[in-house]
Motif scaffolding. Structure first.
Motif, PDB file in Angstrom:
ATOM      1  N   HIS A 177       0.706  -1.297  -0.127  1.00  0.00           N
ATOM      2  CA  HIS A 177       0.069  -0.107   0.086  1.00  0.00           C
ATOM      3  C   HIS A 177       0.797   1.290  -0.098  1.00  0.00           C
ATOM      4  O   HIS A 177       0.542   2.483  -0.517  1.00  0.00           O
ATOM      5  N   ASP A 178       1.946   1.415   0.817  1.00  0.00           N
ATOM      6  CA  ASP A 178       2.797   2.396   0.639  1.00  0.00           C
ATOM      7  C   ASP A 178       4.132   2.067  -0.056  1.00  0.00           C
ATOM      8  O   ASP A 178       5.225   2.976  -0.039  1.00  0.00           O
ATOM      9  N   LYS A 230       5.332   5.645  -1.435  1.00  0.00           N
ATOM     10  CA  LYS A 230       5.250   6.577  -0.672  1.00  0.00           C
ATOM     11  C   LYS A 230       6.472   7.462  -0.495  1.00  0.00           C
ATOM     12  O   LYS A 230       6.299   8.626  -0.309  1.00  0.00           O
ATOM     13  N   HIS A 284       0.790   8.777  -3.515  1.00  0.00           N
ATOM     14  CA  HIS A 284       1.200   7.569  -3.226  1.00  0.00           C
ATOM     15  C   HIS A 284       0.385   6.383  -3.344  1.00  0.00           C
ATOM     16  O   HIS A 284       0.829   5.123  -3.564  1.00  0.00           O
ATOM     17  N   HIS A 343      -6.516   3.413  -0.307  1.00  0.00           N
ATOM     18  CA  HIS A 343      -6.125   3.265   1.196  1.00  0.00           C
ATOM     19  C   HIS A 343      -5.931   4.805   1.540  1.00  0.00           C
ATOM     20  O   HIS A 343      -6.076   4.756   2.745  1.00  0.00           O
ATOM     21  N   THR A 344      -5.760   5.571   0.818  1.00  0.00           N
ATOM     22  CA  THR A 344      -5.590   6.963   1.601  1.00  0.00           C
ATOM     23  C   THR A 344      -6.901   7.596   1.574  1.00  0.00           C
ATOM     24  O   THR A 344      -6.878   8.493   2.819  1.00  0.00           O
ATOM     25  N   ASP A 375      -4.179  -0.460   7.894  1.00  0.00           N
ATOM     26  CA  ASP A 375      -3.250   0.662   7.678  1.00  0.00           C
ATOM     27  C   ASP A 375      -3.280   1.482   9.169  1.00  0.00           C
ATOM     28  O   ASP A 375      -2.521   2.021   9.499  1.00  0.00           O
TER      29      ASP A 375
HETATM   30 FE   LIG Z   1      -0.265   5.141   2.846  1.00  0.00          FE
END
Ligand SMILES: [Fe+2]
Ligand SMILES: [Fe+2]
Length: 200
Positions: A62-63, A66, A95, A121-122, A139
């Motif tokens: 997910h990151d 980033k 990201h 996810h953000t 997260d």
């Molecule tokens: Fe994130």
């Protein structure tokens, strides 16, 4: 932890190779955060009846993007003709949404269930699959997270994914307001949807 089956997800890379790539591009802090989110996402998927492998892979990645530069994100947005509106935002949004494009290019993962969970996810979304919810909540509540409200977040995550999503959106908006930070409109749209679905 090395024998996860990504065959259905069609990456050319196995988990160890993915971890090597992550090690190369992420700080230790972010790398270990991703491993924790992978684990929590898998656990939530097992608990609430989601696709454990996809939730785990999306949690892991997910990151992934980033720590890339703003220049790299802007280049990808332009090169792939993504929504030009994205240029008005920053790493916090990029990201996830743009990170999914980088993951396609660098890791050869095209599974839309995995990519959507990373994109969402953000800021969440009104349409969220079980996989999306597991990563979104994973997260937020991974074991190293520590903030006022974390106990409440974890308690919701034990009862209901929808409630945990609603709480996370509410908490995030409150936090951004307190810090005088801008709020991406999609966050409000997600909040308006989920606040009526969760049981807070
Ligand atoms: Fe994130
Ligand atoms: Fe994260």
């Amino acid at each position: 932890m090395n024998d996860f089956k990504y065959d259905d997800i069609k990456s050319n890379l196995n988990r160890d190779q993915i971890l090597d790539r992550m090690h190369d591009t992420l700080s230790d802090f972010r790398y270990t955060h991703c491993l924790r989110v992978e684990k929590v996402s898998r656990g939530l998927a097992a608990e609430f009846g989601g696709d454990v492998e996809r939730a785990g892979l999306a949690g892991l990645l997910h990151d992934y993007a980033k720590e890339r530069s703003d220049e790299e994100f802007i280049d990808v947005i332009k090169r792939k003709n993504l929504d030009p509106e994205l240029l008005n935002y920053n790493n916090a949004i990029w990201h996830g949404i743009v990170g999914a494009e980088i993951i396609k290019d660098e890791l050869g993962i095209y599974d839309e269930d995995v990519l959507n969970a990373i994109r969402r996810h953000t800021v969440g979304a009104t349409t969220m699959t079980q996989v999306d919810k597991c990563v979104f909540v994973g997260d937020f509540i991974e074991p190293e997270r520590d903030f006022p409200g974390i106990k409440t977040a974890r308690a919701y995550a034990e009862k209901s994914l929808d409630s945990a999503v609603a709480y996370e959106l509410k908490h995030s908006i409150q936090h951004l307001v307190e810090k005088n930070r801008e709020i991406y409109p999609a966050t409000f749209i997600s909040y308006n949807y989920w606040i009526t679905k969760g049981d807070l």
